[in-house]
Design a protein around this motif. Structure first.
Motif, PDB file in Angstrom:
ATOM      1  N   ALA A 187     -39.479 -16.212  -8.869  1.00 24.64           N
ATOM      2  CA  ALA A 187     -40.696 -16.666  -9.333  1.00 24.64           C
ATOM      3  C   ALA A 187     -41.591 -15.240  -9.493  1.00 24.64           C
ATOM      4  O   ALA A 187     -42.442 -15.151 -10.497  1.00 24.64           O
TER       5      ALA A 187
ATOM      6  N   ALA B 230     -47.037 -18.520  -9.155  1.00 18.32           N
ATOM      7  CA  ALA B 230     -45.651 -18.268  -9.078  1.00 18.32           C
ATOM      8  C   ALA B 230     -45.223 -18.855  -7.643  1.00 18.32           C
ATOM      9  O   ALA B 230     -43.959 -19.537  -7.438  1.00 18.32           O
TER      10      ALA B 230
ATOM     11  N   LEU C  31     -45.076 -22.605  -7.906  1.00 13.67           N
ATOM     12  CA  LEU C  31     -44.157 -23.310  -8.839  1.00 13.67           C
ATOM     13  C   LEU C  31     -42.743 -23.033  -8.004  1.00 13.67           C
ATOM     14  O   LEU C  31     -41.871 -24.178  -8.202  1.00 13.67           O
ATOM     15  N   ALA C  32     -42.368 -21.965  -7.284  1.00 16.99           N
ATOM     16  CA  ALA C  32     -41.236 -21.881  -6.522  1.00 16.99           C
ATOM     17  C   ALA C  32     -41.291 -22.944  -5.316  1.00 16.99           C
ATOM     18  O   ALA C  32     -40.160 -23.545  -5.310  1.00 16.99           O
TER      19      ALA C  32
END
Length: 263
Positions: free
Chosen positions: A120, A130, A133-134
């Protein structure tokens, strides 16, 4: 009169359980002191030195960095819990959905947890989006599995009885389905929260400029073990209190499962 839960020998658990909890805590402190004595306070500071350093940081940047970490943990935790619960209910109810998503769930469970973070950051840049999301990719499969097992464990006889009496679906959901699923949701929340803060600290250590992970990385570069232990201890204490709240909530929600004596 309330009935105390009993141990295997039939004796109520009360003060004895609290005594065992106290012994457990004392054993942790004893192990810490033993390590300090064996390695030396310069290498592994004791509880006193660590708490003194933590008190000093509390008058400085501690609350800012702790707050940033808790914000990331809360966001990733909420998104992963919502997504995982929805998918878990879907795959628990429908065999076709389970077969369709089986490979994705297996991939999420077995993927090295550092890999989504690194990918990410490389693909989306070293930013908050990022990282979150990861973290959701890492956490959601754990929720899916636990909620799926809860759906599979539903008492079908109760559901059939509700249909036979032609109870409204909303009433069946509220009085039959949810009471059986809530303990699984609480269990999923506990395990997800425990994993979430560890992964958030790792994400901060790898690529953020704030948070407990960032501070641990900073004090690692300064070879300051007191700072590493102090920030780790602060985060552990906060999340331990939250986890205790989940334990109490789970016990309250599961009270209906306990057998009633004297009937």
């Amino acid at each position: 009169m309330a009935v105390l839960p009993k141990a295997r020998g039939g004796k109520p658990l009360g003060g004895g359980a609290r005594a065992f909890s106290l012994i457990s805590l004392v054993s942790v402190l004893a192990a810490w002191l033993l390590l300090t004595w064996a390695l030396g306070p310069q290498v592994f500071p004791g509880p006193g030195e660590t708490l003194a350093f933590l008190s000093q940081e509390a008058r400085g940047p501690l609350w800012y960095h702790l707050g940033m970490t808790l914000l990331r943990v809360g966001l990733a935790f909420a998104l992963a819990l919502a997504l995982g619960a929805g998918v878990g209910i879907l795959v628990g109810l429908y065999r076709a959905a389970e077969r369709l998503l089986e490979a994705w769930v297996a991939l999420g469970l077995n993927l090295p947890r550092i890999l989504p973070l690194v990918m990410a950051y490389l693909l989306l840049g070293i930013n908050e989006q990022a990282a979150v999301l990861a973290l959701v990719i890492i956490l959601a499969p754990q929720v899916v599995v636990q909620v799926r097992e809860g759906v599979r464990a539903l008492d079908t006889k109760l559901l059939e009885m509700a249909r036979a009496f032609r109870r409204p679906r909303t009433l069946v959901l509220r009085r039959v389905v949810l009471p059986q699923l809530l303990p699984y949701f609480v269990g999923a929340a506990r395990s997800t929260l425990a994993l979430a803060w560890k992964m958030v600290v790792l994400a901060e250590l790898l690529g953020r400029t704030s948070g407990v992970g960032y501070q641990i990385n900073f004090y690692f570069q300064m070879f300051e073990m007191r700072g590493i232990l102090a920030y780790g201890l602060a985060m552990t204490l906060v999340l331990a209190l939250v986890d205790k709240a989940f334990v109490l909530l789970g016990e309250r929600l599961a009270r209906w499962r306990r057998p009633v004596e004297g009937l």
